[in-house]
Design a protein around this motif. Sequence first.
Motif, PDB file in Angstrom:
ATOM      1  N   GLU A  53       0.841  -1.200   0.000  1.00 54.42           N
ATOM      2  CA  GLU A  53       0.000   0.000   0.000  1.00 54.42           C
ATOM      3  C   GLU A  53       0.877   1.251   0.000  1.00 54.42           C
ATOM      4  N   PHE A  54       0.466   2.230  -0.765  1.00 52.04           N
ATOM      5  CA  PHE A  54       1.176   3.507  -0.886  1.00 52.04           C
ATOM      6  C   PHE A  54       1.171   4.219   0.463  1.00 52.04           C
ATOM      7  N   MET A  55       2.363   4.564   0.968  1.00 53.10           N
ATOM      8  CA  MET A  55       2.507   5.124   2.316  1.00 53.10           C
ATOM      9  C   MET A  55       3.020   6.559   2.267  1.00 53.10           C
ATOM     10  N   PRO A  56       2.605   7.394   3.199  1.00 54.76           N
ATOM     11  CA  PRO A  56       3.047   8.800   3.201  1.00 54.76           C
ATOM     12  C   PRO A  56       4.396   9.005   3.866  1.00 54.76           C
ATOM     13  N   ALA A  94       3.487  -9.155   5.985  1.00 59.64           N
ATOM     14  CA  ALA A  94       2.627  -9.350   4.819  1.00 59.64           C
ATOM     15  C   ALA A  94       1.572 -10.411   5.081  1.00 59.64           C
ATOM     16  N   LYS A  95       0.471 -10.290   4.348  1.00 60.81           N
ATOM     17  CA  LYS A  95      -0.543 -11.333   4.300  1.00 60.81           C
ATOM     18  C   LYS A  95      -0.242 -12.154   3.046  1.00 60.81           C
ATOM     19  N   ASN A  96       0.004 -13.448   3.235  1.00 54.11           N
ATOM     20  CA  ASN A  96       0.559 -14.278   2.173  1.00 54.11           C
ATOM     21  C   ASN A  96      -0.466 -15.249   1.596  1.00 54.11           C
ATOM     22  N   PHE A  97      -0.404 -15.423   0.272  1.00 45.10           N
ATOM     23  CA  PHE A  97      -1.361 -16.255  -0.444  1.00 45.10           C
ATOM     24  C   PHE A  97      -0.656 -17.137  -1.472  1.00 45.10           C
ATOM     25  N   SER A 157       1.710 -11.714  -1.967  1.00 46.56           N
ATOM     26  CA  SER A 157       1.582 -11.147  -0.622  1.00 46.56           C
ATOM     27  C   SER A 157       1.098  -9.712  -0.696  1.00 46.56           C
ATOM     28  N   PHE A 158       0.524  -9.250   0.420  1.00 47.41           N
ATOM     29  CA  PHE A 158       0.037  -7.878   0.523  1.00 47.41           C
ATOM     30  C   PHE A 158       0.582  -7.265   1.810  1.00 47.41           C
ATOM     31  N   VAL A 159       1.229  -6.112   1.684  1.00 42.94           N
ATOM     32  CA  VAL A 159       1.736  -5.382   2.847  1.00 42.94           C
ATOM     33  C   VAL A 159       0.769  -4.234   3.108  1.00 42.94           C
TER      34      VAL A 159
END
Length: 376
Positions: A238-241, A280-283, A293-295
């Motif tokens: 995800e884009f982080m500031p 991360a959420k891993n698939f 994966s999703f961070v």
Amino acid sequence: MKRYISRITNWPTPFPFRNLNFFMVDKERNFGSKPTKEPINNEEGNQISDMLIDGFGRKHTYLRLSLTERCNLRCQYCMPAEGVDLTPSPKLLTHNEILRLANLFVTSGVDKIRLTGGEPTVRKDIHDICSDLSSLKGLKTLAITTNGITLAKKLPMLKQCGITNLNISLDTLVPSKFEFMTRRKGHHKVIESINAAIDVGYNPVKVNCVVMRGFNDDEICDFVNLTVDKPINVRFIEFMPFDGNVWNVKKLIPYSEMLDTVAKKFPTLKRLCDHPTETAKNFQIDGHVGTVSFVTSMTEHFCAGCNRLRLLADGNLKVCLFGPSEVSLRDPLRSGAGDEELREIIGTAVKRKKASHAGMFDIAKTANRPMIHIGG
């Protein structure tokens, strides 16, 4: 250019959110198995010093170590268009100072170090640093996060010097978009580095992809296709500031939306079991060699299991990526501080670590350094 891409791909050449609940994943949704966490194992082999345990019982056994603020790219989410002021060389940690502090952390219980930047491979003594760090007794993992521009030619020696894990940043599979995002050429070099990493036996090769609406969100499934027949773990972030990257919530693609996109195209997507400290959420997708994966730092933070500390190139210790607080280890080190005094400084900073970072809108308003200063 197509010959580089074809080796790892099989792909052909108004803000809608009514409220922030859109960002959250439906907890009842099931992708083959429920999201799970492995039981926390308190018998981790190495004895962990109280210096690394915060007020919430989290054990910080993972050190992210920035070797330099310099980089050979100018990624838009990492620094502003006008660039950033770099710390003068005399104020950066020397080779020996890096080893002294790293050894202090490892003897206190850190068993994983990740080298970051800037771009760590631009540091001239990178091989010597890796060789010395990998010899530290008690260190199990020596990883590196790199943009891949110069990695291919340096990789055999880096592996010989002890690099065990590898993350390569790549936000687009389209060369023209790469040049727009990084303000530099070199897409084919990153592709070559991914292939080189596979060829020398890294498994998995982790590919970090920061997803931004209107830029590369249309490539999510193309990235997933990289995992079909190669040991690649694609990590959608995800884009982080951060200071200077002009963060805007409209550019953020939340985890829930990315997950839906992948699940619709790949219906056999299944959740894997994640370690308690996993970021991360891993698939896994049936029939795919690699994984996805999703961070989810912005919409579903993972602060409760955080085990990470950051040592910046200028010697400042940062206990939270999104927190503005830093404490210098360089200054007391150069003033002659012994190990016990340094441990006390580190332990005090760790004990002040908060339970979680602020929400994404508060983070966006909080003064923090550009990512190139902090280390990826």
